[in-house]
Design a protein around this motif. Structure first.
Motif, PDB file in Angstrom:
ATOM      1  N   SER A  24       0.833  -1.210   0.000  1.00  0.00           N
ATOM      2  CA  SER A  24       0.000   0.000   0.000  1.00  0.00           C
ATOM      3  C   SER A  24       0.863   1.254   0.000  1.00  0.00           C
ATOM      4  CB  SER A  24      -0.944  -0.004   1.206  1.00  0.00           C
ATOM      5  OG  SER A  24      -0.199  -0.083   2.408  1.00  0.00           O
ATOM      6  N   GLY A  25       2.128   1.115   0.397  1.00  0.00           N
ATOM      7  CA  GLY A  25       3.051   2.249   0.377  1.00  0.00           C
ATOM      8  C   GLY A  25       3.703   2.467  -0.979  1.00  0.00           C
ATOM      9  N   GLY A  26       3.317   1.652  -1.979  1.00  0.00           N
ATOM     10  CA  GLY A  26       3.819   1.826  -3.338  1.00  0.00           C
ATOM     11  C   GLY A  26       5.148   1.148  -3.617  1.00  0.00           C
ATOM     12  N   LYS A  27       5.622   0.316  -2.672  1.00  0.00           N
ATOM     13  CA  LYS A  27       6.903  -0.374  -2.858  1.00  0.00           C
ATOM     14  C   LYS A  27       6.679  -1.721  -3.546  1.00  0.00           C
ATOM     15  CE  LYS A  27       9.841   2.384  -0.579  1.00  0.00           C
ATOM     16  NZ  LYS A  27      11.047   2.949  -1.210  1.00  0.00           N
ATOM     17  N   TYR A  28       7.535  -2.031  -4.546  1.00  0.00           N
ATOM     18  CA  TYR A  28       7.432  -3.312  -5.237  1.00  0.00           C
ATOM     19  C   TYR A  28       8.116  -4.421  -4.435  1.00  0.00           C
ATOM     20  CZ  TYR A  28       5.400  -1.716  -9.618  1.00  0.00           C
ATOM     21  OH  TYR A  28       4.535  -1.230 -10.575  1.00  0.00           O
ATOM     22  N   ILE A  29       7.470  -5.586  -4.418  1.00  0.00           N
ATOM     23  CA  ILE A  29       8.016  -6.776  -3.760  1.00  0.00           C
ATOM     24  C   ILE A  29       8.222  -7.858  -4.821  1.00  0.00           C
ATOM     25  CG2 ILE A  29       7.614  -8.584  -2.019  1.00  0.00           C
ATOM     26  CD1 ILE A  29       7.882  -5.836  -0.732  1.00  0.00           C
ATOM     27  N   ALA A  30       9.427  -8.441  -4.863  1.00  0.00           N
ATOM     28  CA  ALA A  30       9.722  -9.560  -5.770  1.00  0.00           C
ATOM     29  C   ALA A  30       9.719 -10.830  -4.923  1.00  0.00           C
ATOM     30  CB  ALA A  30      11.077  -9.352  -6.438  1.00  0.00           C
ATOM     31  N   PRO A  31       8.591 -11.542  -4.866  1.00  0.00           N
ATOM     32  CA  PRO A  31       8.461 -12.642  -3.894  1.00  0.00           C
ATOM     33  C   PRO A  31       9.395 -13.825  -4.110  1.00  0.00           C
ATOM     34  CG  PRO A  31       6.580 -12.618  -5.401  1.00  0.00           C
ATOM     35  CD  PRO A  31       7.358 -11.370  -5.650  1.00  0.00           C
ATOM     36  N   GLN A  32       9.692 -14.162  -5.381  1.00  0.00           N
ATOM     37  CA  GLN A  32      10.470 -15.369  -5.652  1.00  0.00           C
ATOM     38  C   GLN A  32      11.857 -15.316  -5.016  1.00  0.00           C
ATOM     39  OE1 GLN A  32      11.818 -17.000  -9.690  1.00  0.00           O
ATOM     40  NE2 GLN A  32       9.618 -17.329  -9.753  1.00  0.00           N
ATOM     41  N   VAL A  33      12.500 -14.160  -5.117  1.00  0.00           N
ATOM     42  CA  VAL A  33      13.844 -13.994  -4.547  1.00  0.00           C
ATOM     43  C   VAL A  33      13.788 -14.187  -3.032  1.00  0.00           C
ATOM     44  CG1 VAL A  33      15.755 -12.378  -4.239  1.00  0.00           C
ATOM     45  CG2 VAL A  33      14.490 -12.393  -6.384  1.00  0.00           C
ATOM     46  N   MET A  34      12.766 -13.586  -2.412  1.00  0.00           N
ATOM     47  CA  MET A  34      12.626 -13.675  -0.955  1.00  0.00           C
ATOM     48  C   MET A  34      12.332 -15.111  -0.521  1.00  0.00           C
ATOM     49  SD  MET A  34      10.447 -10.202  -0.255  1.00  0.00           S
ATOM     50  CE  MET A  34      10.422 -10.424   1.520  1.00  0.00           C
ATOM     51  N   GLU A  35      11.415 -15.757  -1.245  1.00  0.00           N
ATOM     52  CA  GLU A  35      11.033 -17.130  -0.893  1.00  0.00           C
ATOM     53  C   GLU A  35      12.220 -18.077  -0.952  1.00  0.00           C
ATOM     54  OE1 GLU A  35       6.563 -16.260  -2.581  1.00  0.00           O
ATOM     55  OE2 GLU A  35       7.982 -17.398  -3.799  1.00  0.00           O
ATOM     56  N   ASN A  36      13.041 -17.899  -1.967  1.00  0.00           N
ATOM     57  CA  ASN A  36      14.223 -18.744  -2.112  1.00  0.00           C
ATOM     58  C   ASN A  36      15.178 -18.567  -0.937  1.00  0.00           C
ATOM     59  OD1 ASN A  36      14.665 -20.687  -4.020  1.00  0.00           O
ATOM     60  ND2 ASN A  36      16.088 -19.488  -5.230  1.00  0.00           N
ATOM     61  N   LYS A  37      15.310 -17.321  -0.478  1.00  0.00           N
ATOM     62  CA  LYS A  37      16.215 -17.038   0.639  1.00  0.00           C
ATOM     63  C   LYS A  37      15.686 -17.623   1.938  1.00  0.00           C
ATOM     64  CE  LYS A  37      19.976 -15.299   2.233  1.00  0.00           C
ATOM     65  NZ  LYS A  37      21.275 -15.839   1.757  1.00  0.00           N
ATOM     66  N   PHE A  38      14.394 -17.427   2.200  1.00  0.00           N
ATOM     67  CA  PHE A  38      13.825 -17.919   3.463  1.00  0.00           C
ATOM     68  C   PHE A  38      13.815 -19.445   3.530  1.00  0.00           C
ATOM     69  CE2 PHE A  38      12.146 -13.560   3.700  1.00  0.00           C
ATOM     70  CZ  PHE A  38      12.500 -13.258   5.007  1.00  0.00           C
ATOM     71  N   LYS A  39      13.760 -20.107   2.377  1.00  0.00           N
ATOM     72  CA  LYS A  39      13.775 -21.573   2.379  1.00  0.00           C
ATOM     73  C   LYS A  39      15.157 -22.138   2.710  1.00  0.00           C
ATOM     74  CE  LYS A  39      11.833 -22.417  -1.624  1.00  0.00           C
ATOM     75  NZ  LYS A  39      11.390 -23.271  -2.755  1.00  0.00           N
ATOM     76  N   GLU A  40      16.147 -21.251   2.882  1.00  0.00           N
ATOM     77  CA  GLU A  40      17.464 -21.712   3.325  1.00  0.00           C
ATOM     78  C   GLU A  40      17.417 -22.209   4.765  1.00  0.00           C
ATOM     79  OE1 GLU A  40      20.573 -18.898   2.706  1.00  0.00           O
ATOM     80  OE2 GLU A  40      20.268 -18.801   0.533  1.00  0.00           O
ATOM     81  N   SER A  41      16.398 -21.776   5.507  1.00  0.00           N
ATOM     82  CA  SER A  41      16.258 -22.269   6.880  1.00  0.00           C
ATOM     83  C   SER A  41      15.937 -23.757   6.864  1.00  0.00           C
ATOM     84  CB  SER A  41      15.124 -21.519   7.599  1.00  0.00           C
ATOM     85  OG  SER A  41      14.747 -22.223   8.767  1.00  0.00           O
ATOM     86  N   PRO A  42      16.634 -24.556   7.664  1.00  0.00           N
ATOM     87  CA  PRO A  42      16.332 -25.997   7.706  1.00  0.00           C
ATOM     88  C   PRO A  42      14.963 -26.301   8.311  1.00  0.00           C
ATOM     89  CG  PRO A  42      17.957 -25.417   9.385  1.00  0.00           C
ATOM     90  CD  PRO A  42      17.767 -24.194   8.545  1.00  0.00           C
ATOM     91  N   LEU A  43      14.322 -25.272   8.850  1.00  0.00           N
ATOM     92  CA  LEU A  43      12.995 -25.459   9.456  1.00  0.00           C
ATOM     93  C   LEU A  43      11.859 -25.081   8.512  1.00  0.00           C
ATOM     94  CD1 LEU A  43      13.612 -24.102  13.081  1.00  0.00           C
ATOM     95  CD2 LEU A  43      13.614 -26.462  12.294  1.00  0.00           C
TER      96      LEU A  43
END
Length: 582
Positions: free
Chosen positions: A452-471
């Motif tokens: 809503s603040g007008g900032k673009y989010i690129a989800p794929q890059v973020m998802e790939n990084k967070f999946k580095e957690s073994p949990l």
């Protein structure tokens, strides 16, 4: 000989390699093999039989089966008479079958087993069905093979001569992440040009070279791969099923295989889980080697001390990883979605060359591919643009592709075709960057969203990084139109059980653990630790844990294990809303 049609690869293999094993599949515990010459004989007879049953040039025939040599027999036999194959995923629904049968005007159907037959027969209308397995009351494909015994080979040669390189060879219905599937029309020259381009990125070992195939042949990635393996003289062994891949790797001892990142993630997670089971010095050595591997960059000079340590780690730890993959793997090709850079680092450190590539069904599929040598690999990139393909980046960052591999269009969809193909360039819908010859994918154009603040989010890059957690097993970033991004998280329940064991937390059911306060605190800590890699507007502020893994059959994943974002948003709309209401 000059190769102009895909079926020309059969005589090419005979004249160049004359393989004792061209194709193989395990039947009742024994590998049944077919030589190059047997492949030609079976395909020729099947082509003649198809002519006798009334299949004419240009007519459509569906193939719905798990990977097996019969799949190749039918595919190649149809090509030789100018007919068009319509491959379909065994896992899709009867409604999907019905839509494709009608839309593609399918005349005949080949199915693998009884389960597929039951689904297909329910919506096949009066179409003739042949099966690869023996099924009571269903015509077996071998009956066609017999029909071709008395056929006229001269007539077949005439038909083969009439097939041109620009002729339609297949219509592949993309599973898509939204809406009805689109029929991608590919010619012989589209796919053959890609086979010849991709073959430059691999060097088969001298003598016997083998590949294990387990990705679905109905997907263009494995299908073009199989043509490439035939061209390069690899023996193709089909895995029994996804659960037996580990056993089949040890038996076959392949030099190459194609995979998707999701499977490599699972392999890595299993390796780490086994590391946690070790005790004392063995456990310390395991994690010393693992941490060493996670820092590795094959394109960089890591220094003498690091190189010495890595050599030692390879001898005592990583050698066991290579043995688990059969001991001969010279290259693993990863495609269909983004590979976590840490996985590329640790596998390369372990002497397992994971080569990432990029492409789409519409591009036959390969646009770029990594080469399996230390001088040319670039972690985080999807390789170099392959021979004869051009790429440029549009003003908005979209990747545009031109070349002989680009599709003819979408079947019966002229408007969609003209939207995708503009001024000779195919618009991929992917956002990327070019660094010289090297391509990097940053996200899907249609998957990016705005807060809503007008900032673009690129989800794929973020998802790939967070999946580095073994949990974390699976994760989707949400928040379109909201004031901050959040996430739905499917825990790695194996990883979570191991964590609970180490921390003496009693493990109850999955559904009870995801609401346990200690577990929620641990996941908050994991999210906080990974948020530092992103700008403040991108960071995950809140999350919701789910107790069921997303799958293909349950509808949240495509057959190549990409997230079906629209489906997930619809299915878990209450959970997403609860994040923002709390």
């Amino acid at each position: 000989m000059k190769l102009t049609r895909l079926f020309d690869l059969i005589p090419h293999q005979i004249s160049t390699y004359d393989k004792e094993v061209a194709l193989a599949r395990k039947e009742e515990g024994i590998w049944k093999t077919y030589s190059s010459r047997e492949l030609k004989m079976i395909v020729d007879k099947l082509s003649l039989a198809l002519i006798r049953t009334g299949i004419n040039p240009g007519e459509k025939v569906a193939i719905i089966s798990e990977n097996r040599p019969e799949w190749n027999f039918v595919d190649l036999a149809l090509q030789q008479i100018g007919a068009v194959s319509v491959p379909m995923y065994p896992t899709i629904t009867s409604d999907d079958y019905a839509y494709i049968f009608d839309h593609a005007e399918v005349k005949m159907i080949f199915v693998g087993d009884k389960e597929i037959y039951t689904k297909a027969a329910a919506v096949a209308a009066d179409r003739q069905i042949y099966s690869f397995d023996q099924i009571k009351g269903v015509e077996h494909w071998s009956a066609l093979d017999e029909k071709g015994e008395s056929g006229d080979l001269a007539k077949l040669e005439e038909l083969k001569e009439q097939v041109k390189s620009e002729d339609l060879f297949t219509i592949i219905y993309t599973s898509g992440t939204t809406g009805k599937p689109k029929g991608v029309m590919l010619s012989h020259s589209n796919v053959l040009s890609n086979v010849l381009s991709v073959s430059n990125t691999m060097t088969p070992p001298p003598g016997i070279s083998k590949v294990l195939s387990f990705l679905p042949l109905c997907h263009i990635y494995e299908r073009t791969g199989s043509f490439c393996f035939i061209y390069m003289g690899f023996s193709i062994y089909y895995a029994e099923n996804m659960d037996k891949i580990g056993d089949n790797l040890k038996e076959v001892q392949p030099h190459v295989f194609n995979t998707v990142p999701r499977l490599l993630e699972k392999v890595y997670d299993k390796i780490v889980a086994k590391g946690y089971e070790l005790t004392g010095i063995k456990k310390n050595l395991f994690f010393w080697a693992l941490n060493l591997g996670l820092k590795y960059d094959p394109a960089a000079d890591m220094g003498g001390w690091y190189d010495f340590q890595l050599k030692l780690a390879n001898k005592i730890i990583f050698s066991k990883w290579r043995e688990a993959l059969g001991g001969n793997v010279m290259q693993i090709n990863s495609g269909a979605s983004a590979l976590q850079p840490r996985l590329a680092r640790v596998f390369w450190a372990a002497g397992i060359k994971v080569c990432e590539g990029y492409g789409l069904t519409e591009t036959s599929p390969v646009v770029s591919a990594s080469v399996g040598n230390y001088d040319e690999i670039r972690i985080g990139y999807v390789g170099k643009i392959v021979k004869d393909v051009q790429v440029k980046i549009a003003e908005d960052g979209e990747i545009l592709v031109k070349g002989p591999n680009v599709m003819q269009g979408y079947y019966k969809e002229p408007e969609m075709t003209s939207e995708a193909l503009k001024n000779g360039w195919f618009h991929t819908g992917d956002i990327g960057e070019l660094d010289g010859e090297y391509l990097k994918i940053t996200d899907r154009k249609k998957e990016m969203f705005k807060t809503s603040g007008g900032k673009y989010i690129a989800p794929q890059v973020m998802e790939n990084k967070f999946k580095e957690s073994p949990l974390i097993e699976q994760l989707i970033v949400v928040g379109d139109g909201k004031n901050y991004p959040s996430a739905l998280i499917v825990p790695s329940f194996d990883g979570l059980k191991e964590y609970c064991r180490r921390k003496d937390i009693p493990y109850l059911s999955d559904s009870e653990m995801i609401s346990n306060s200690e577990i929620l605190e641990k996941y908050q800590s994991e999210i906080d630790g990974l948020n530092k890699y992103f700008g403040k507007w991108e960071q995950i502020k809140r999350f919701k844990l789910l107790d069921k893994t997303w799958g293909i059959d349950s509808g949240e994943l495509t057959p190549t294990m990409k997230l079906k974002r629209k489906v997930i948003h619809q299915k878990f709309s209450k959970e997403i809303e609860s994040i923002y209401q709390a």
